[in-house]
Design an enzyme around this catalytic site. Structure first.
Site, PDB file in Angstrom:
ATOM      1  N   GLY A   1       0.834  -1.206   0.000  1.00 53.10           N
ATOM      2  CA  GLY A   1       0.000   0.000   0.000  1.00 53.10           C
ATOM      3  C   GLY A   1       0.867   1.253   0.000  1.00 53.10           C
ATOM      4  O   GLY A   1       0.569   2.255   0.647  1.00 53.10           O
TER       5      GLY A   1
ATOM      6  N   GLY B   1      -0.016   5.359  -0.792  1.00 48.95           N
ATOM      7  CA  GLY B   1      -1.011   6.115  -0.036  1.00 48.95           C
ATOM      8  C   GLY B   1      -0.372   7.225   0.784  1.00 48.95           C
ATOM      9  O   GLY B   1       0.832   7.496   0.663  1.00 48.95           O
ATOM     10  N   GLN B   2      -1.185   7.828   1.641  1.00 48.34           N
ATOM     11  CA  GLN B   2      -0.750   9.017   2.388  1.00 48.34           C
ATOM     12  C   GLN B   2       0.458   8.722   3.285  1.00 48.34           C
ATOM     13  O   GLN B   2       1.396   9.513   3.347  1.00 48.34           O
ATOM     14  CB  GLN B   2      -1.921   9.544   3.233  1.00 48.34           C
ATOM     15  CG  GLN B   2      -1.651  10.905   3.851  1.00 48.34           C
ATOM     16  CD  GLN B   2      -2.621  11.251   4.973  1.00 48.34           C
ATOM     17  OE1 GLN B   2      -3.417  10.418   5.409  1.00 48.34           O
ATOM     18  NE2 GLN B   2      -2.564  12.481   5.447  1.00 48.34           N
TER      19      GLN B   2
ATOM     20  N   ASP C   1       2.029  -1.853  -4.494  1.00 49.03           N
ATOM     21  CA  ASP C   1       0.635  -1.407  -4.366  1.00 49.03           C
ATOM     22  C   ASP C   1      -0.147  -2.139  -5.449  1.00 49.03           C
ATOM     23  O   ASP C   1       0.435  -2.933  -6.210  1.00 49.03           O
ATOM     24  CB  ASP C   1       0.551   0.131  -4.551  1.00 49.03           C
ATOM     25  CG  ASP C   1      -0.587   0.733  -3.735  1.00 49.03           C
ATOM     26  OD1 ASP C   1      -1.701   0.178  -3.794  1.00 49.03           O
ATOM     27  OD2 ASP C   1      -0.374   1.754  -3.054  1.00 49.03           O
TER      28      ASP C   1
ATOM     29  N   ILE D   1      -1.613  -0.477  -7.804  1.00 49.68           N
ATOM     30  CA  ILE D   1      -1.497   0.386  -8.998  1.00 49.68           C
ATOM     31  C   ILE D   1      -0.016   0.544  -9.359  1.00 49.68           C
ATOM     32  O   ILE D   1       0.845   0.321  -8.508  1.00 49.68           O
ATOM     33  CB  ILE D   1      -2.141   1.784  -8.746  1.00 49.68           C
ATOM     34  CG1 ILE D   1      -1.642   2.358  -7.417  1.00 49.68           C
ATOM     35  CG2 ILE D   1      -3.655   1.700  -8.766  1.00 49.68           C
ATOM     36  CD1 ILE D   1      -2.082   3.777  -7.151  1.00 49.68           C
TER      37      ILE D   1
ATOM     38  N   ASP E   1      -1.423  -7.345  -4.670  1.00 49.65           N
ATOM     39  CA  ASP E   1      -2.770  -7.251  -4.115  1.00 49.65           C
ATOM     40  C   ASP E   1      -2.732  -8.136  -2.876  1.00 49.65           C
ATOM     41  O   ASP E   1      -2.606  -9.363  -2.980  1.00 49.65           O
ATOM     42  CB  ASP E   1      -3.769  -7.786  -5.157  1.00 49.65           C
ATOM     43  CG  ASP E   1      -5.170  -7.906  -4.580  1.00 49.65           C
ATOM     44  OD1 ASP E   1      -5.340  -7.649  -3.365  1.00 49.65           O
ATOM     45  OD2 ASP E   1      -6.082  -8.273  -5.338  1.00 49.65           O
TER      46      ASP E   1
ATOM     47  N   TYR F   1     -13.746  -0.756   9.148  1.00 51.90           N
ATOM     48  CA  TYR F   1     -12.324  -0.404   9.307  1.00 51.90           C
ATOM     49  C   TYR F   1     -11.874  -0.705  10.736  1.00 51.90           C
ATOM     50  O   TYR F   1     -10.862  -1.377  10.958  1.00 51.90           O
ATOM     51  CB  TYR F   1     -12.170   1.086   8.988  1.00 51.90           C
ATOM     52  CG  TYR F   1     -10.790   1.665   9.178  1.00 51.90           C
ATOM     53  CD1 TYR F   1      -9.687   1.155   8.513  1.00 51.90           C
ATOM     54  CD2 TYR F   1     -10.612   2.774  10.003  1.00 51.90           C
ATOM     55  CE1 TYR F   1      -8.435   1.722   8.671  1.00 51.90           C
ATOM     56  CE2 TYR F   1      -9.363   3.352  10.163  1.00 51.90           C
ATOM     57  CZ  TYR F   1      -8.279   2.828   9.505  1.00 51.90           C
ATOM     58  OH  TYR F   1      -7.040   3.391   9.657  1.00 51.90           O
TER      59      TYR F   1
ATOM     60  N   LYS G   1      -9.317  -3.585  12.118  1.00 48.80           N
ATOM     61  CA  LYS G   1      -8.075  -3.156  12.765  1.00 48.80           C
ATOM     62  C   LYS G   1      -7.958  -3.704  14.189  1.00 48.80           C
ATOM     63  O   LYS G   1      -6.860  -4.044  14.631  1.00 48.80           O
ATOM     64  CB  LYS G   1      -7.961  -1.631  12.731  1.00 48.80           C
ATOM     65  CG  LYS G   1      -7.577  -1.089  11.351  1.00 48.80           C
ATOM     66  CD  LYS G   1      -6.153  -1.518  10.977  1.00 48.80           C
ATOM     67  CE  LYS G   1      -5.671  -0.900   9.686  1.00 48.80           C
ATOM     68  NZ  LYS G   1      -4.276  -1.249   9.369  1.00 48.80           N
TER      69      LYS G   1
END
Ligand code: SER
Length: 321
Positions: free
Chosen positions: A8, A11-12, A34, A36, A51, A141, A145
């Site tokens: 991932g 991402g941010q 990631d 993408i 993935d 979420y 988590k």
């Protein structure tokens, strides 16, 4: 030393973690992945399309790049998770299970997994929440988590796999936009202010939440990564946070620097998510066990965000209704 794989990665959090990992461990030792393709500015890194819901792709990357530890960032955040809870379950929980299983099979030395204030729920105390408290979240979420925290801890005690994690509060940064969380307003507000646009905030103006500036968050994550395991009294669920504020506090702080900035408030479904999270967090265990501290308070963070967004000239605004 083997390499460090980041899932991932675009991402941010990944966008700011990657340069820090590079600075500490060298470009050749950081593998980015990631679902993408890698953005052009990260083309100097070796990358893999992973993935996480497909365990084989994780094993394949570990073998190909001689991976020794993983920063497992791939996740669907709170607001996006409510749009597609089934997908959030797949990515967040089954994906994490795949990463842990791969870690076990390939005898990795460490797996880092961020957790979140999203593990808390309405039954959690509102203020100064300790690490061990009621964790009955109302979002998929949060559910995934909490399960991840417990699962990671299980892999440590049952199999000796070194899994570490901390609960990030809302994270504010300028390099990349957050990806579908309830605290995203705090980043969006800056982009609108810099673009001289009015911002419509999706939370009520008095919604207080724990927050942190990204450099402090990355620093904390790396401190936990490097911490002496014998000092850790927790493994996957350290609380951290720097400050708490409401949308109105942030609006006022931005207006001190950009007086024309205007915000209106139109709460949507994300309000009830925010209402189920606490206002302030107790991070004393992280400070005691591995020296957690932070540099940025609200004012310093606002100054730095505005300076950097102006420098970058890359403001992202959506067409708001
Ligand atoms: N920023 C996250 C979210 O809003 C919380 O960890 O979903």
């Amino acid at each position: 030393m083997g390499t460090i794989l980041v899932t991932g990665a675009y991402g941010q959090v990944g966008r700011e973690l990657i340069p820090e990992l590079e600075r500490k461990y060298g470009t050749e030792n950081v593998i980015i992945s990631d679902v993408i393709p890698a953005p052009p500015d990260l083309s100097r890194f070796r990358s893999s399309r992973i993935d996480v819901s497909n365990g084989e792709s994780i094993i394949h990357a570990i073998d190909e790049f001689h991976v020794d530890s993983i920063f497992h960032l791939a996740a669907i955040l709170s607001a996006n998770g409510e749009k597609n809870p089934q997908k959030a379950f797949q990515i967040n929980l089954l994906g994490t299970y795949n990463v842990l299983e791969a870690g076990l099979k390939k005898k990795l030395s460490k797996i880092m997994i961020p957790s979140t204030i999203g593990v808390f729920g309405k039954e959690t105390p509102r203020r100064d929440v300790p690490v061990d408290t009621v964790t009955k979240p109302r979002t998929m979420y949060g559910v995934t988590k909490v399960a991840t925290e417990i699962l990671g801890s299980y892999y440590f005690y049952r199999f000796g796999l070194d899994v570490r994690g901390l609960r990030f509060p809302g994270l504010i940064s300028y390099s990349a936009m957050p990806g579908g969380g309830t605290t995203d307003y705090s980043v969006e507000m800056f982009h609108y202010a810099i673009a001289d646009k009015k911002y419509t905030c999706f939370l009520r103006e008095d919604t207080m939440l724990p927050m942190m500036y990204m450099p402090d968050a990355i620093n904390a994550f790396l401190q936990l990564y490097e911490a002496d395991i014998s000092k850790l009294t927790h493994h996957t669920d350290y609380n951290i946070s720097a400050f708490s504020f409401t949308p109105k506090d942030l609006e006022n702080a931005i207006q001190k620097r950009i007086p024309e900035f205007a915000v209106e408030y139109a709460p949507d479904f994300r309000q009830s998510i925010a209402d189920s999270w606490p206002e302030t967090i107790d991070h004393s265990e992280a400070s005691k066990d591995w020296g957690f501290s932070f540099k940025y308070d609200l004012e310093k963070m606002v100054d730095d965000m505005i300076t950097n967004l102006r420098k970058l000239k890359r403001v992202e605004i959506k067409n708001q209704a």
